[in-house]
Design a protein around this motif. Structure first.
Motif, short mmCIF file in Angstrom:
data_model
loop_
_atom_site.label_atom_id
_atom_site.label_comp_id
_atom_site.label_asym_id
_atom_site.label_seq_id
_atom_site.Cartn_x
_atom_site.Cartn_y
_atom_site.Cartn_z
N ASP A 265 0.85 -1.19 0.00
CA ASP A 265 0.00 0.00 0.00
C ASP A 265 0.89 1.23 0.00
OD1 ASP A 265 -2.10 -1.76 0.32
OD2 ASP A 265 -2.17 -1.52 2.50
N VAL A 266 0.38 2.32 -0.55
CA VAL A 266 1.14 3.56 -0.53
C VAL A 266 0.29 4.63 0.17
CG1 VAL A 266 0.37 4.14 -2.88
CG2 VAL A 266 2.42 5.21 -1.96
N GLY A 267 0.93 5.44 1.00
CA GLY A 267 0.22 6.45 1.77
C GLY A 267 -0.22 7.62 0.90
N TRP A 268 -1.43 8.17 1.20
CA TRP A 268 -1.89 9.36 0.48
C TRP A 268 -2.36 10.41 1.47
CZ3 TRP A 268 -6.93 10.46 1.64
CH2 TRP A 268 -7.77 9.40 2.00
N GLN A 269 -2.49 11.61 1.01
CA GLN A 269 -2.99 12.69 1.85
C GLN A 269 -4.04 13.48 1.08
OE1 GLN A 269 0.43 15.72 2.08
NE2 GLN A 269 1.36 13.81 1.38
N ASP A 270 -4.93 14.11 1.85
CA ASP A 270 -6.00 14.87 1.24
C ASP A 270 -5.49 16.28 0.94
OD1 ASP A 270 -8.41 16.53 0.96
OD2 ASP A 270 -9.43 14.66 1.53
N VAL A 271 -5.49 16.68 -0.34
CA VAL A 271 -5.09 18.04 -0.70
C VAL A 271 -6.28 18.68 -1.43
CG1 VAL A 271 -3.46 19.47 -2.00
CG2 VAL A 271 -2.66 17.38 -0.88
#
Ligand code: PHE
Length: 366
Positions: A265-271
């Motif tokens: 899995d790869v981490g994401w962030q809310d932009v």
């Protein structure tokens, strides 16, 4: 003037005035061709007495040579003039506007495959390929998926009605993993390859198409372990997404051809309401996205491919190329990839002059 002198003046004048190559050729045939007038005169020499021939011979020979020379000279003049005329019409006007720019563009899938090849070449991987029409042994059996293995059913395989000469059922490959087998069988060990290409599964909705693209990775060597896999994937994904803050999470999983198997899995962030890859997925406002399957190559697979599993081991991974393209370049419907809509291609396509290179950052300036 004798008849001969008449003939000569007439011939030379007409040759001198021949307007073009075709007219000149007609004159050559008229005078010197098989049925030509001068050729006809030459034939009369045979019937002459030796005394007559002594006089007429040199005259006729002279006439023939002079005529031939005149034709050659005129021919050179005409050819020169024709060349001059052609050069005059073919002249290049550099003040004219440039022709319209080429309309074609590089499809995002091709672009991403080029980017992957570039990134992995830098890590010492070469590109391997295999057939899209496979047999069940390479696609399943040698990958530790026996006839009765439930995973075979999961692949929604397109089978052909035929079997090959070994009695193996033929199919459209359901993943690029058979290239692992083909590479090991063909080149032995050690191995460091990626294998990009088309794969097929009977499945269709907004995120699945019956044909899609994967890239397989395979490293076989001595003393390879999970740490090498994690470093390789991290290095690849940082280069591909052009971000240093890519964080991976390895989750235990199951594939018949890897043991242990890890889902990455790869981490994401809310932009601003958009999910952007990067950052620790466990942080507030962040999350994890499933990206690829991988693991240590199952010892049985290494044996199936004819290598000694005591001596050789390695890791493998498989990742969807279309999905990588969507994540990097922001498309949201996979089906549009294969519609051939000119507007979509104009918008998402890449310039053929924009080759991905590591030094310039593999990402294209879309
Ligand atoms: N072949 C697997 C798939 O298509 C992906 C994979 C490749 C998993 C290599 C592990 C190792 O889902």
């Amino acid at each position: 003037m004798t008849d001969l002198e008449h003939l000569k003046t007439d011939a030379l004048t007409r040759i001198e005035n021949a307007p073009d190559a075709a007219a000149l050729e007609a004159l050559r045939i008229e005078f010197l061709g098989k049925q030509g007038s001068i050729s006809g005169l030459m034939k009369t020499l045979g019937k002459m007495t030796p005394e007559e021939r002594q006089i007429q011979g040199p005259l006729l020979n002279g006439l023939r040579t002079e005529t031939a020379d005149a034709i050659a000279a005129r021919k050179a003049v005409i050819e020169d003039a024709e060349l001059e005329a052609r050069l005059a019409t073919e002249s290049l006007d550099l003040t004219l506007p440039a022709p319209e720019a080429p309309k074609g563009s590089v499809h995002p899938v091709s672009q991403v495959m080029d980017e992957l090849a570039e990134i992995f070449a830098d890590l010492g991987f070469s590109v391997a390929t295999g057939p899209e029409i496979e047999d069940e042994w390479h696609n399943f059996t040698a990958l530790n998926m026996a006839e009765t293995h439930p995973a075979r059913a999961m692949h929604d395989t397109f089978y052909f009605p035929d079997v090959d000469s070994d009695g193996r059922r033929m199919l459209l490959r359901t993943h690029t993993s058979p290239v692992q087998i083909r590479s090991m069988v063909k080149q032995g060990a050690p191995i460091r390859i990626i294998a990009p290409g088309r794969v097929y599964r009977s499945d269709s909705d907004a995120t699945h198409t019956p044909m899609f693209h994967q890239v397989e990775g395979l490293v076989i060597d001595r003393d390879i372990h999970l740490g090498h896999l994690k470093w390789t994937l991290e290095t690849f994904l940082k280069a591909f997404f052009e971000r240093e803050d890519i964080v991976l999470r390895l989750r235990p999983s199951y594939f018949p051809f890897t043991e242990p198997s890890v889902e990455v899995d790869v981490g994401w962030q809310d932009v601003n309401g958009r999910r952007v890859l990067g950052g620790d997925g466990d942080a507030p406002g962040h999350g994890w996205m499933e990206l690829l399957g991988s693991g240590m190559v199952n010892a049985r697979v290494i044996e199936f491919a004819g290598l000694d599993a005591q001596e050789w081991q390695g890791f493998a991974f498989g990742v969807g190329v279309d999905r990588l393209a969507m994540l990097k370049y922001g498309m949201d419907d996979l089906r549009a990839f294969f519609d051939g809509d000119q507007r979509w291609l104009d918008h998402y396509g890449f310039s053929p002059f924009d080759q991905p290179t590591l030094s310039a950052g593999v990402g294209a300036k879309a």
